[in-house]
Motif scaffolding. Sequence first.
Motif, PDB file in Angstrom:
ATOM      1  N   THR A  33       0.904  -1.088  -0.123  1.00 20.56           N
ATOM      2  CA  THR A  33      -0.026   0.022  -0.234  1.00 20.56           C
ATOM      3  C   THR A  33       0.814   1.228   0.233  1.00 20.56           C
ATOM      4  N   ILE A  34       1.969   1.218   0.749  1.00 18.76           N
ATOM      5  CA  ILE A  34       3.078   2.391   0.830  1.00 18.76           C
ATOM      6  C   ILE A  34       3.510   2.775  -0.484  1.00 18.76           C
ATOM      7  N   ILE A  35       3.721   1.664  -1.257  1.00 18.44           N
ATOM      8  CA  ILE A  35       4.609   1.780  -2.412  1.00 18.44           C
ATOM      9  C   ILE A  35       3.419   2.254  -3.413  1.00 18.44           C
ATOM     10  N   ASN A  36       2.432   1.710  -3.540  1.00 19.22           N
ATOM     11  CA  ASN A  36       1.305   2.232  -4.346  1.00 19.22           C
ATOM     12  C   ASN A  36       0.924   3.683  -4.127  1.00 19.22           C
ATOM     13  N   GLN A  37       0.831   4.081  -2.747  1.00 21.23           N
ATOM     14  CA  GLN A  37       0.444   5.346  -2.618  1.00 21.23           C
ATOM     15  C   GLN A  37       1.558   6.396  -2.908  1.00 21.23           C
ATOM     16  N   ILE A  38       2.693   6.061  -2.943  1.00 19.94           N
ATOM     17  CA  ILE A  38       3.787   6.810  -3.289  1.00 19.94           C
ATOM     18  C   ILE A  38       3.725   7.008  -4.843  1.00 19.94           C
ATOM     19  N   ASN A  39       3.739   5.615  -5.426  1.00 16.41           N
ATOM     20  CA  ASN A  39       3.541   5.856  -7.046  1.00 16.41           C
ATOM     21  C   ASN A  39       2.366   6.592  -7.668  1.00 16.41           C
ATOM     22  N   ALA A  40       1.348   6.496  -6.853  1.00 18.48           N
ATOM     23  CA  ALA A  40       0.145   7.340  -7.139  1.00 18.48           C
ATOM     24  C   ALA A  40       0.534   8.727  -7.159  1.00 18.48           C
ATOM     25  N   ILE A  41       1.134   9.262  -6.134  1.00 17.81           N
ATOM     26  CA  ILE A  41       1.527  10.782  -6.119  1.00 17.81           C
ATOM     27  C   ILE A  41       2.516  10.938  -7.143  1.00 17.81           C
ATOM     28  N   ASP A  42       3.787  10.226  -7.133  1.00 18.27           N
ATOM     29  CA  ASP A  42       4.683  10.507  -8.346  1.00 18.27           C
ATOM     30  C   ASP A  42       5.111   9.376  -8.530  1.00 18.27           C
ATOM     31  N   ARG A  43       4.996   8.812  -9.968  1.00 18.27           N
ATOM     32  CA  ARG A  43       5.473   7.586 -10.392  1.00 18.27           C
ATOM     33  C   ARG A  43       6.887   7.561 -10.471  1.00 18.27           C
ATOM     34  N   PHE A  44       7.503   8.528 -10.638  1.00 22.68           N
ATOM     35  CA  PHE A  44       9.009   8.582 -10.685  1.00 22.68           C
ATOM     36  C   PHE A  44       9.913   8.748  -9.504  1.00 22.68           C
ATOM     37  N   ALA A  45       9.075   9.000  -8.389  1.00 24.90           N
ATOM     38  CA  ALA A  45       9.653   9.313  -6.953  1.00 24.90           C
ATOM     39  C   ALA A  45      10.650   8.337  -6.512  1.00 24.90           C
ATOM     40  N   LEU A  46      10.244   6.996  -6.463  1.00 27.33           N
ATOM     41  CA  LEU A  46      11.125   5.922  -5.910  1.00 27.33           C
ATOM     42  C   LEU A  46      12.397   5.979  -6.858  1.00 27.33           C
ATOM     43  N   GLY A  47      12.282   5.679  -8.277  1.00 25.11           N
ATOM     44  CA  GLY A  47      13.369   5.934  -9.136  1.00 25.11           C
ATOM     45  C   GLY A  47      14.336   7.080  -8.788  1.00 25.11           C
ATOM     46  N   ALA A  48      13.633   8.352  -8.666  1.00 27.48           N
ATOM     47  CA  ALA A  48      14.705   9.414  -8.362  1.00 27.48           C
ATOM     48  C   ALA A  48      15.358   9.208  -7.147  1.00 27.48           C
ATOM     49  N   TYR A  49      14.780   8.576  -6.270  1.00 31.12           N
ATOM     50  CA  TYR A  49      15.351   8.275  -4.921  1.00 31.12           C
ATOM     51  C   TYR A  49      16.422   7.249  -4.852  1.00 31.12           C
ATOM     52  N   GLY A  50      16.603   6.654  -5.943  1.00 34.37           N
ATOM     53  CA  GLY A  50      17.605   5.503  -6.301  1.00 34.37           C
ATOM     54  C   GLY A  50      16.883   4.288  -5.051  1.00 34.37           C
ATOM     55  N   ALA A  51      15.815   4.149  -4.909  1.00 32.95           N
ATOM     56  CA  ALA A  51      15.171   3.252  -3.851  1.00 32.95           C
ATOM     57  C   ALA A  51      15.509   1.591  -4.209  1.00 32.95           C
ATOM     58  N   LYS A  52      15.848   0.923  -3.360  1.00 37.43           N
ATOM     59  CA  LYS A  52      16.222  -0.389  -3.657  1.00 37.43           C
ATOM     60  C   LYS A  52      16.259  -1.151  -2.220  1.00 37.43           C
ATOM     61  N   ASN A  53      16.164  -2.608  -2.385  1.00 35.53           N
ATOM     62  CA  ASN A  53      16.108  -3.231  -1.099  1.00 35.53           C
ATOM     63  C   ASN A  53      15.197  -3.112  -0.351  1.00 35.53           C
ATOM     64  N   PHE A  54      13.791  -3.107  -0.957  1.00 33.47           N
ATOM     65  CA  PHE A  54      12.460  -3.035   0.203  1.00 33.47           C
ATOM     66  C   PHE A  54      12.600  -4.269   1.076  1.00 33.47           C
ATOM     67  N   VAL A  55      12.177  -3.870   2.055  1.00 33.68           N
ATOM     68  CA  VAL A  55      11.874  -4.871   3.185  1.00 33.68           C
ATOM     69  C   VAL A  55      10.407  -4.487   3.818  1.00 33.68           C
ATOM     70  N   ALA A  56       9.418  -5.486   3.884  1.00 32.25           N
ATOM     71  CA  ALA A  56       8.161  -5.292   4.608  1.00 32.25           C
ATOM     72  C   ALA A  56       8.303  -5.702   6.080  1.00 32.25           C
ATOM     73  N   TYR A  57       7.557  -4.684   6.884  1.00 31.39           N
ATOM     74  CA  TYR A  57       7.770  -4.954   8.261  1.00 31.39           C
ATOM     75  C   TYR A  57       5.899  -5.462   8.543  1.00 31.39           C
ATOM     76  N   GLU A  58       5.797  -6.439   9.302  1.00 34.86           N
ATOM     77  CA  GLU A  58       4.692  -7.068   9.955  1.00 34.86           C
ATOM     78  C   GLU A  58       4.033  -5.970  11.061  1.00 34.86           C
ATOM     79  N   GLU A  59       2.832  -6.342  11.327  1.00 30.31           N
ATOM     80  CA  GLU A  59       2.479  -5.750  12.596  1.00 30.31           C
ATOM     81  C   GLU A  59       3.044  -5.902  13.936  1.00 30.31           C
ATOM     82  N   SER A  60       3.301  -5.105  14.649  1.00 28.65           N
ATOM     83  CA  SER A  60       4.054  -4.894  16.019  1.00 28.65           C
ATOM     84  C   SER A  60       2.949  -4.403  16.884  1.00 28.65           C
ATOM     85  N   GLU A  61       3.537  -4.155  18.411  1.00 28.92           N
ATOM     86  CA  GLU A  61       2.810  -3.498  19.541  1.00 28.92           C
ATOM     87  C   GLU A  61       2.648  -2.198  19.250  1.00 28.92           C
TER      88      GLU A  61
END
Length: 97
Positions: free
Chosen positions: A6-34
């Motif tokens: 959802t986070i990735i989709n929200q970022i892409n919906a606002i600016d589809r080039f943003a993650l590429g411009a940031y050089g984003a890589k090595n994505f890690v998902a975090y599960e629910e916690s306290e």
Amino acid sequence: MEIAKTIINQINAIDRFALGAYGAKNFVAYEESERYDGGLSFDVNGLNFQGKVYVMLNWLDEYEIQFVDENQITVKEVKGVYCDMLVDVLDFIEDGI
């Protein structure tokens, strides 16, 4: 895993080039916690900031974003971020604002 997608989709919906411009890589998902409903981290290599970004969804349905440099020092932390504000906050990677 769903929160991270959802986070990735929200970022892409606002600016589809943003993650590429940031050089984003090595994505890690975090599960629910306290403290969080879930989240995402990724490495970035921007003009202003290089390191790791954590985008975590808290139980108030707000994002908490941390920018952690290569020395494991938190350079910036922003709380109370809503989905429509994600790219504006993440632009710190490029703009330093």
